[in-house]
Scaffold this motif. Structure first.
Motif, short mmCIF file in Angstrom:
data_model
loop_
_atom_site.label_atom_id
_atom_site.label_comp_id
_atom_site.label_asym_id
_atom_site.label_seq_id
_atom_site.Cartn_x
_atom_site.Cartn_y
_atom_site.Cartn_z
N GLY A 86 14.89 2.69 -0.24
CA GLY A 86 14.06 1.50 -0.29
C GLY A 86 13.24 1.47 -1.57
N VAL A 87 12.54 0.37 -1.75
CA VAL A 87 11.70 0.21 -2.93
C VAL A 87 10.36 -0.38 -2.51
N ALA A 88 9.28 0.13 -3.09
CA ALA A 88 7.94 -0.36 -2.78
C ALA A 88 7.23 -0.70 -4.08
N SER A 89 6.51 -1.80 -4.07
CA SER A 89 5.73 -2.16 -5.26
C SER A 89 4.42 -1.38 -5.25
N LEU A 90 3.90 -1.11 -6.42
CA LEU A 90 2.62 -0.39 -6.53
C LEU A 90 1.51 -1.17 -5.85
N ARG A 91 1.57 -2.48 -5.96
CA ARG A 91 0.54 -3.33 -5.34
C ARG A 91 0.53 -3.18 -3.83
N SER A 92 1.73 -3.16 -3.22
CA SER A 92 1.79 -3.05 -1.76
C SER A 92 1.24 -1.72 -1.27
N LEU A 93 1.43 -0.66 -2.06
CA LEU A 93 0.90 0.65 -1.67
C LEU A 93 -0.63 0.68 -1.73
N LEU A 94 -1.19 0.08 -2.76
CA LEU A 94 -2.63 0.10 -2.93
C LEU A 94 -3.35 -0.74 -1.89
N LEU A 95 -2.67 -1.72 -1.32
CA LEU A 95 -3.29 -2.61 -0.34
C LEU A 95 -3.08 -2.15 1.10
N CYS A 96 -2.41 -1.01 1.30
CA CYS A 96 -2.13 -0.52 2.64
C CYS A 96 -3.09 0.58 3.06
N ASP A 97 -3.17 0.81 4.35
CA ASP A 97 -3.94 1.92 4.89
C ASP A 97 -3.29 3.23 4.47
N ALA A 98 -4.10 4.24 4.20
CA ALA A 98 -3.60 5.50 3.68
C ALA A 98 -2.65 6.20 4.64
N ASN A 99 -2.78 5.96 5.93
CA ASN A 99 -1.94 6.65 6.91
C ASN A 99 -0.62 5.92 7.19
N THR A 100 -0.41 4.78 6.59
CA THR A 100 0.81 4.01 6.81
C THR A 100 2.02 4.75 6.24
N PRO A 101 3.08 4.94 7.03
CA PRO A 101 4.30 5.57 6.49
C PRO A 101 4.87 4.73 5.35
N VAL A 102 5.29 5.37 4.30
CA VAL A 102 5.78 4.64 3.13
C VAL A 102 7.03 3.84 3.46
#
Length: 445
Positions: free
Chosen positions: A176-192
């Motif tokens: 899969g692919v994740a944008s840097l923006r989506s990671l920064l806006l998520c809760d820290a415990n959210t599975p990638v």
């Protein structure tokens, strides 16, 4: 800032290097290009290794390769070590194989093996355009762990294309692919894996550069991952890489349209190489022009009786050729943009015949009027004007269809369309003018 005449004449490498280090890499590259070819490598060697690598990346491929060829392999290896993987591969492909091997032997075995793995790809494919620097994250990580890893390795990742992060399994397969923006806006415990999109648009290593451009244009991506047949992540092609390929491809296509084989020539290339690339199509054109001129031989008696026709033959040939080349250019552009397919013969023919009818009629009237005013002969005007009209219809039809036919059979339409068009329009134009004139010679004299 420009180098002075004194700099070039006396050439103090340290003094020139002191100027270069104060500039941005692209500015320094412009100054290096202004130096005589014999001393460019000396200026680069006088720079700090990392700065010299940055400048090499900004130089045109042929100039960078020529400079590296004049360097000691050990010194060149130091610069190559600092370059991005895709730039490194491009450079090593352009230098002589013996010199490339000498440079690679100076690198660490692992680094040399990585460079060799990229050199094998055609430089106009996804494999040849990709860089192996990308951020991969394990599928079992949480978002907080990923962000922490990015911070810990901030210095390593500073210049990476970090718009996207790629989720891979333990074997390196792309999941899969994740944008840097989506990671920064998520809760820290959210599975990638929850954040990452599994609908990944990837490219095989052998995907042509033109195919990559279509992906970027259609999907507006910032980067495309490159995978092997087993979906192992190998690298990424960034939007900048695709843009650079687009610019280089446009330059090469312009040269191919001019009949230069390979679509690549600079005047500091060896004479033999330059001459052979031009002659390969010029020699073919000689034979094609002889075939067109043979039509004139068949009607030489008509020309002797109506010498005025000789004035209008090149006009008809040239004007029809111009109309045909316009049709060639449109077809090649539409093929490259996927606006038409090689099977759209009838549609293209209909469109070209309509514009050819209008333009041919207008041009024929102008040339026919000129012939009538010059000689005061209505028949002469009708013959040359009608011939130009008919030949324009033929020219735009051939010009529009030949690129489609060549593409359908896997040939390059840019380099072969114009010679075919020129021969057909010349033969047809001469045949129409002289054929009609031979039947009404009495009215033309």
């Amino acid at each position: 800032m420009e180098l002075t005449t004194e700099d070039l004449e006396t050439f103090d490498a340290e003094q020139v290097a002191a100027k270069l280090v104060t500039l941005q890499p692209f500015e320094a590259a412009e100054l290096v290009r202004s130096l005589p070819q014999a001393v460019r490598h000396i200026a680069l060697v006088a720079l700090p290794t990392s700065t010299a690598a940055d400048v090499l990346e900004e130089l045109p491929d042929d100039i960078a390769a020529a400079a590296v060829m004049q360097m000691d392999p050990g010194i060149a290896a130091g610069m190559v070590r600092e370059m991005w993987s895709d730039e490194k591969a491009d450079l090593l492909q352009d230098v002589a194989s013996s010199h490339a091997d000498a440079i690679l032997s100076e690198l660490e075995p692992e680094e040399a093996a990585a460079a060799r793995s990229l050199i094998v790809y055609d430089d106009d494919t996804a494999g040849g355009l990709m860089q192996t620097e990308f951020i991969a994250i394990a599928e079992g990580m949480a978002v907080g762990d990923v962000v922490g890893q990015l911070r810990e390795r901030a210095e390593d990742y500073a210049d990476y294309p970090a718009s996207y992060l790629y989720v891979v399994d333990d074997d390196g397969r792309l999941l899969g692919v994740a944008s840097l923006r989506s990671l920064l806006l998520c809760d820290a415990n959210t599975p990638v894996t929850t954040v990452a999109s599994t609908k990944v648009v990837s490219a095989p290593t052998d995907l042509p550069g033109a195919g990559l451009l279509k992906l970027f244009r259609r999907l507006h991506l910032l980067a495309v991952p490159v995978v092997d047949a087993s979906n192992h992540m190998l690298g990424v092609v960034t939007q900048d890489d695709a843009l650079r390929f687009s610019e280089e491809d446009a330059d090469e296509e312009m040269l191919r349209l001019a009949g230069i084989a390979g679509g690549d020539e600079f005047r500091d290339m060896p004479l033999r190489r330059r001459a052979s690339r031009r002659l390969s199509w010029l020699s073919v054109n000689v034979l094609l022009n002889v075939a067109a001129a043979s039509v004139i031989v068949l009607y030489q008696e008509t020309l002797q009786e109506v010498i005025a026709l000789a004035v209008f033959l090149p006009i008809i040939s040239d004007m029809s050729g111009c109309s045909g080349n316009q049709a060639v250019a449109v077809s090649i552009r539409e093929l490259s943009l996927d606006r038409i397919r090689p099977t759209n013969f009838l549609w293209v023919l209909r469109k070209e015949l309509t514009v050819g009818f209008v333009n041919g009629l207008a041009l024929g009237c102008l040339v026919g009027l000129a012939a009538w005013l010059w000689k005061g002969n209505v028949t002469l005007g009708a013959v040359v004007g009608g011939a130009l009209w008919v030949n324009t219809l033929v020219a735009v039809s051939v010009g529009g269809l030949v690129p489609l036919g060549l593409r359908r059979f896997g040939k390059d339409p840019a380099i072969a369309s114009s010679p075919i068009l020129t021969t057909v329009t010349d033969m047809c134009g001469f045949l129409v003018v002289l054929g009609v004139a031979s039947r009404c010679t009495d009215l033309l004299t």
